[in-house]
Structure formats: C-alpha cells, structure tokens
Scaffold this motif. Structure first.
Motif, mmCIF file in Angstrom:
data_model
loop_
_atom_site.group_PDB
_atom_site.id
_atom_site.type_symbol
_atom_site.label_atom_id
_atom_site.label_comp_id
_atom_site.label_asym_id
_atom_site.label_seq_id
_atom_site.Cartn_x
_atom_site.Cartn_y
_atom_site.Cartn_z
ATOM 1 N N VAL A 18 8.287 -38.095 6.308
ATOM 2 C CA VAL A 18 9.151 -36.951 6.031
ATOM 3 C C VAL A 18 10.268 -37.427 5.114
ATOM 4 O O VAL A 18 11.020 -38.338 5.442
ATOM 5 N N LEU A 19 10.355 -36.818 3.932
ATOM 6 C CA LEU A 19 11.340 -37.246 2.940
ATOM 7 C C LEU A 19 12.692 -36.581 3.114
ATOM 8 O O LEU A 19 13.711 -37.119 2.725
ATOM 9 N N ASP A 20 12.725 -35.386 3.681
ATOM 10 C CA ASP A 20 13.990 -34.677 3.824
ATOM 11 C C ASP A 20 13.957 -33.852 5.099
ATOM 12 O O ASP A 20 13.005 -33.133 5.354
ATOM 13 N N VAL A 21 14.998 -33.981 5.869
ATOM 14 C CA VAL A 21 15.167 -33.165 7.053
ATOM 15 C C VAL A 21 16.505 -32.478 6.907
ATOM 16 O O VAL A 21 17.539 -33.121 6.749
ATOM 17 N N ASN A 22 16.497 -31.164 6.911
ATOM 18 C CA ASN A 22 17.740 -30.414 6.756
ATOM 19 C C ASN A 22 18.376 -30.252 8.137
ATOM 20 O O ASN A 22 18.216 -29.230 8.787
ATOM 21 N N ASP A 23 19.074 -31.286 8.569
ATOM 22 C CA ASP A 23 19.689 -31.237 9.886
ATOM 23 C C ASP A 23 21.173 -30.889 9.830
ATOM 24 O O ASP A 23 21.828 -30.820 10.852
ATOM 25 N N ASN A 24 21.701 -30.673 8.645
ATOM 26 C CA ASN A 24 23.102 -30.262 8.487
ATOM 27 C C ASN A 24 23.147 -28.958 7.703
ATOM 28 O O ASN A 24 22.669 -28.891 6.574
ATOM 29 N N ALA A 25 23.719 -27.949 8.298
ATOM 30 C CA ALA A 25 23.855 -26.665 7.603
ATOM 31 C C ALA A 25 24.973 -26.765 6.570
ATOM 32 O O ALA A 25 25.932 -27.523 6.753
ATOM 33 N N PRO A 26 24.873 -26.014 5.473
ATOM 34 C CA PRO A 26 25.987 -25.987 4.516
ATOM 35 C C PRO A 26 27.252 -25.474 5.195
ATOM 36 O O PRO A 26 27.197 -24.681 6.137
ATOM 37 N N GLU A 27 28.392 -25.930 4.709
ATOM 38 C CA GLU A 27 29.677 -25.505 5.272
ATOM 39 C C GLU A 27 30.716 -25.486 4.161
ATOM 40 O O GLU A 27 30.515 -26.070 3.095
ATOM 41 N N PHE A 28 31.799 -24.784 4.400
ATOM 42 C CA PHE A 28 32.881 -24.787 3.419
ATOM 43 C C PHE A 28 33.413 -26.205 3.258
ATOM 44 O O PHE A 28 33.446 -26.984 4.213
ATOM 45 N N ALA A 29 33.851 -26.547 2.052
ATOM 46 C CA ALA A 29 34.349 -27.892 1.763
ATOM 47 C C ALA A 29 35.633 -28.182 2.523
ATOM 48 O O ALA A 29 35.967 -29.339 2.762
ATOM 49 N N MET A 30 36.370 -27.142 2.892
ATOM 50 C CA MET A 30 37.621 -27.305 3.634
ATOM 51 C C MET A 30 37.901 -26.018 4.389
ATOM 52 O O MET A 30 37.177 -25.034 4.235
ATOM 53 N N PHE A 31 38.930 -26.012 5.195
ATOM 54 C CA PHE A 31 39.348 -24.795 5.895
ATOM 55 C C PHE A 31 40.118 -23.925 4.913
ATOM 56 O O PHE A 31 41.039 -24.399 4.242
ATOM 57 N N TYR A 32 39.718 -22.675 4.785
ATOM 58 C CA TYR A 32 40.393 -21.748 3.886
ATOM 59 C C TYR A 32 41.117 -20.689 4.691
ATOM 60 O O TYR A 32 40.539 -20.072 5.577
ATOM 61 N N GLU A 33 42.377 -20.504 4.394
ATOM 62 C CA GLU A 33 43.161 -19.406 4.968
ATOM 63 C C GLU A 33 43.792 -18.691 3.788
ATOM 64 O O GLU A 33 44.639 -19.243 3.097
ATOM 65 N N THR A 34 43.346 -17.486 3.529
ATOM 66 C CA THR A 34 43.731 -16.777 2.319
ATOM 67 C C THR A 34 44.545 -15.541 2.650
ATOM 68 O O THR A 34 44.213 -14.798 3.568
ATOM 69 N N PHE A 35 45.591 -15.327 1.895
ATOM 70 C CA PHE A 35 46.432 -14.143 2.031
ATOM 71 C C PHE A 35 46.451 -13.423 0.694
ATOM 72 O O PHE A 35 46.502 -14.057 -0.353
ATOM 73 N N VAL A 36 46.429 -12.110 0.732
ATOM 74 C CA VAL A 36 46.498 -11.305 -0.483
ATOM 75 C C VAL A 36 47.755 -10.454 -0.400
ATOM 76 O O VAL A 36 47.930 -9.676 0.533
ATOM 77 N N CYS A 37 48.631 -10.606 -1.392
ATOM 78 C CA CYS A 37 49.859 -9.804 -1.433
ATOM 79 C C CYS A 37 49.519 -8.385 -1.865
ATOM 80 O O CYS A 37 48.615 -8.165 -2.667
ATOM 81 N N GLU A 38 50.270 -7.440 -1.357
ATOM 82 C CA GLU A 38 49.990 -6.043 -1.693
ATOM 83 C C GLU A 38 50.233 -5.737 -3.164
ATOM 84 O O GLU A 38 49.709 -4.773 -3.693
ATOM 85 N N ASN A 39 51.012 -6.562 -3.848
ATOM 86 C CA ASN A 39 51.267 -6.319 -5.265
ATOM 87 C C ASN A 39 50.409 -7.219 -6.166
ATOM 88 O O ASN A 39 50.731 -7.415 -7.332
ATOM 89 N N ALA A 40 49.298 -7.736 -5.638
ATOM 90 C CA ALA A 40 48.390 -8.548 -6.457
ATOM 91 C C ALA A 40 47.823 -7.682 -7.577
ATOM 92 O O ALA A 40 47.512 -6.513 -7.381
#
Length: 85
Positions: A18-40
């Motif tokens: 077996v050449l490849d076993v996908n035992d790790n699911a993709p994940e975000f590179a870091m924790f993202y916490e996003t805020f959008v201002c009402e005047n964006a």
C-alpha cells in the motif's frame, strides 16, 4: 478463476504494498476567528483561508472551499480562489 477441474487451479501467495493511506483528514492550517464589521465595503477581503493535509502527496494537495447552501444563495458573501498565492 473458478474451475471444476482441480488440475486447472493453483494457489499463489500475493504480496500487496500500500503506497498511500489517507489516515489524516484535511484541516484548516490554523484556527480562524473572523469578524465582519457592519461598515465593510463591497469586494473587501475579509479572510484568507488555507488548509493542510498531513498525508504525503507526490503532486501536492489541492483543496476547494464552498459556502454553505444558505450563504451561497445570498449575494452578501463570495469566495475567490487565489490559487495558493
């Protein structure tokens, strides 16, 4: 091969590498916490996301993101693929 004649059948050990076993699911590179201002402003960049997969890939990983169906039907948010830039 199935045969009714035992003289026409044989057993051979087979080894599978077996050449490849996908035992790790993709994940975000870091924790993202996003805020959008009402005047964006329209077309303003709010957040850049990236993902990683800890499984090795010979050709590199390619990911795609999409908005949830309820957000995709709204014109308030869009996604743009920057091709890894």
């Amino acid at each position: 091969i199935v045969s009714d004649n035992p003289k026409q059948s044989s057993r051979v050990p087979v080894f599978i590498k077996v050449l490849d076993v996908n035992d790790n699911a993709p994940e975000f590179a870091m924790f993202y916490e996003t805020f959008v201002c009402e005047n964006a402003k329209a077309e303003q960049l709010i957040q850049t996301l990236s993902a990683v997969d800890k499984d090795d890939s010979y050709s590199g990983h390619q990911f795609s993101f999409s908005l949830a169906p309820e957000a995709a039907s709204s014109s308030n948010f869009t996604l743009q693929d920057n091709r890894g830039e």
